[in-house]
Scaffold this motif. Structure first.
Motif, PDB file in Angstrom:
ATOM      1  N   GLY A 113       0.826  -1.200   0.000  1.00 36.65           N
ATOM      2  CA  GLY A 113       0.000   0.000   0.000  1.00 36.65           C
ATOM      3  C   GLY A 113       0.854   1.240   0.000  1.00 36.65           C
ATOM      4  N   VAL A 114       0.334   2.315   0.613  1.00 35.56           N
ATOM      5  CA  VAL A 114       1.048   3.593   0.592  1.00 35.56           C
ATOM      6  C   VAL A 114       1.784   3.870   1.894  1.00 35.56           C
ATOM      7  CG1 VAL A 114      -0.566   4.556  -1.073  1.00 35.56           C
ATOM      8  CG2 VAL A 114      -0.991   4.903   1.372  1.00 35.56           C
ATOM      9  N   GLY A 115       1.418   3.159   2.986  1.00 39.15           N
ATOM     10  CA  GLY A 115       2.147   3.334   4.232  1.00 39.15           C
ATOM     11  C   GLY A 115       1.662   4.476   5.094  1.00 39.15           C
ATOM     12  N   LEU A 116       0.334   4.541   5.303  1.00 37.03           N
ATOM     13  CA  LEU A 116      -0.238   5.568   6.168  1.00 37.03           C
ATOM     14  C   LEU A 116      -1.018   4.937   7.317  1.00 37.03           C
ATOM     15  CD1 LEU A 116      -1.720   8.242   3.713  1.00 37.03           C
ATOM     16  CD2 LEU A 116       0.278   8.493   5.205  1.00 37.03           C
ATOM     17  N   GLN A 117      -0.863   5.515   8.492  1.00 35.12           N
ATOM     18  CA  GLN A 117      -1.753   5.199   9.604  1.00 35.12           C
ATOM     19  C   GLN A 117      -2.854   6.259   9.591  1.00 35.12           C
ATOM     20  OE1 GLN A 117       0.922   5.303  12.966  1.00 35.12           O
ATOM     21  NE2 GLN A 117       1.469   3.163  12.745  1.00 35.12           N
ATOM     22  N   ILE A 118      -4.104   5.821   9.503  1.00 37.28           N
ATOM     23  CA  ILE A 118      -5.218   6.760   9.351  1.00 37.28           C
ATOM     24  C   ILE A 118      -6.250   6.552  10.448  1.00 37.28           C
ATOM     25  CG2 ILE A 118      -4.926   7.050   6.868  1.00 37.28           C
ATOM     26  CD1 ILE A 118      -7.182   4.982   6.483  1.00 37.28           C
ATOM     27  N   PRO A 132       2.604   8.959   8.765  1.00 34.92           N
ATOM     28  CA  PRO A 132       3.132   8.111   7.688  1.00 34.92           C
ATOM     29  C   PRO A 132       4.163   7.157   8.268  1.00 34.92           C
ATOM     30  CG  PRO A 132       4.162  10.253   7.608  1.00 34.92           C
ATOM     31  CD  PRO A 132       3.169  10.316   8.736  1.00 34.92           C
ATOM     32  N   ILE A 133       4.206   5.944   7.746  1.00 30.21           N
ATOM     33  CA  ILE A 133       5.209   4.980   8.189  1.00 30.21           C
ATOM     34  C   ILE A 133       6.557   5.377   7.594  1.00 30.21           C
ATOM     35  CG2 ILE A 133       5.912   2.555   8.063  1.00 30.21           C
ATOM     36  CD1 ILE A 133       2.931   1.844   7.996  1.00 30.21           C
TER      37      ILE A 133
END
Length: 425
Positions: A113-118, A132-133
């Protein structure tokens, strides 16, 4: 006359058998939807912890439901859920394909994926970036914590569920997704074209606290027992020890659990020659997981727990408490003493089925009871960035307990808690 009576009796018997079989679908006539239901029924029949199935006739329930006609897969899922509800076990549940994939991703320790904690902002209900990771595609293009995601591939996120948003941002490595982002305090919007990549999820956060305590304390927060949790925690302990940590705080607050094996392996990082947990299967047979002489450190340890500490977290906390390796500080844990296994169904959905229960090394069954910490410290809800600060009362209690013990190099004993009695909020 005897032969006539025999043939009449045989005719009646055959007619009865044919009539009885006609009341339910034949094996050769099962539809694809019925086969999915039957597989779910068989899994529970063979693996479920309670052989009495909550006091009901499991075969009769099967036949009753199979007499129905399933028009589509959703009706099949509803029938499976109806069947599982009769067990009165919230942990034995159906996982639709998207739920099953999501659970596999969260426990595997990696995704594409894109590597975001939301998260959804609790006040505005807008889709917000928690962080962001590090090293992820999202971080590389400049997305920051606090950014608002307004659209994903042009689809507005105003009424989008969190799981739906996460699924839209995930995808095969090398594919692209566009995110329309607004940064609070700045005017205008910006659309980022992001190339998805393989993302490793690190469930461990660690830092050395040299300011709060009288001696350096290694703080380690574990958010989930995923496949990579043991190695990440092992790395954190080694790094903090190298930096001079003389004691450790292991934060299991709001950790819902995860993989049983990860919980056992992490216990082995702290314990020598000890029983970690006992498991009891449907036949009442007892088995155990044990630690050998491979602990990474014998430095004093305090474990933080609360009502959100559950399942594998409780296995770890119970093992450390019963073996007198650590003191628990915080609030009573959730109380989930059951073990589930995952089973895949033919259509890529799955079942989580309770297959065993566990007992702590002192043979305590904590299901629906939880584990009471050695030091009870109540804590009002705090933000993530307030963890480890002066408003984190549980953390402060752990520091006060660890400081003298770490400086003396002594193991934590019950008497070491006496100095904390006066700081109860």
């Amino acid at each position: 006359m005897g032969k006539r009576g025999f043939w009449v009796g045989l005719f009646i018997s055959v007619t009865f058998v044919l009539f009885w079989l006609g009341g339910m679908p034949q094996a050769a006539a099962f539809t694809e939807d019925q086969k999915v239901f039957l597989q779910a029924w068989r899994i529970v029949n063979q693996a479920y912890l309670d052989e009495q199935f909550n006091g009901q006739n499991w075969w009769l329930l099967r036949q009753k439901i199979l007499r129905r006609h399933f028009d589509d897969r959703e009706e099949t899922y509803q029938a499976i859920e109806e069947m599982l509800r009769t067990l009165d076990d919230p942990f034995t549940r159906l996982l639709r394909p998207e739920q099953y994939r999501s659970l596999q991703v969260s426990t595997s320790g990696e995704l594409s994926g894109v590597g975001l904690q939301i998260d959804l902002n609790p006040e505005t209900h807008q889709l917000e970036v928690v962080a962001p990771i590090a090293g992820s595609p999202a971080a590389a293009v400049g997305i920051q914590a606090g950014d608002l995601i307004l659209a994903i591939d042009g689809v507005p996120t105003g009424n989008m569920a969190l799981d739906d948003a996460a699924m839209r941002m995930r995808g095969k490595t090398g594919t692209h997704v566009s995110l329309t982002v607004e940064r609070p305090g700045q005017s205008g919007q910006r659309t980022y074209e992001i190339r998805r990549d393989r993302i490793e999820l690190n469930p461990v956060y660690a830092r050395l606290d040299e300011e709060t305590a009288t001696v350096p304390i290694g703080y380690v927060r574990l958010s989930q027992f995923s496949a990579n949790a043991t190695q990440e925690l092992k790395n954190a302990i080694a790094q903090l020890t190298k930096q001079g940590a003389q004691g450790f705080i292991l934060d299991l607050r709001n950790n819902p659990g995860g993989l049983l094996q990860a919980g056992v392996d992490i216990a082995r990082l702290w314990l020598n020659d000890s029983t970690i947990v006992y498991t009891v299967n449907r036949q009442g047979m007892l088995d155990s997981f044990d630690a050998e002489h491979n602990a990474l450190t014998d430095a004093p340890l305090v474990v933080l727990v609360n009502q959100g500490t559950a399942s594998a977290s409780e296995i770890l906390a119970g093992a450390l408490q019963d073996n007198h390796r650590a003191q628990l500080v915080g609030e009573k844990t959730f109380g989930k003493g059951l073990i589930q296994s995952l089973f895949e169904l033919p259509d890529d959905s799955g079942l989580a089925v309770t297959v065993a229960k566990y007992e702590t090394p002192n043979h305590k069954d904590i299901h629906k009871l939880g584990i009471m910490p050695d030091q009870v410290v109540h804590q009002d809800p705090i933000l993530l960035d307030e963890v480890g600060t002066e408003v984190d009362l549980q953390y402060q209690a752990a520091i006060q307990l660890l400081s003298p013990l770490a400086s003396q190099g002594s193991p934590i004993v019950q008497n070491g808690l006496n100095s904390l009695r006066a700081i109860h909020p």
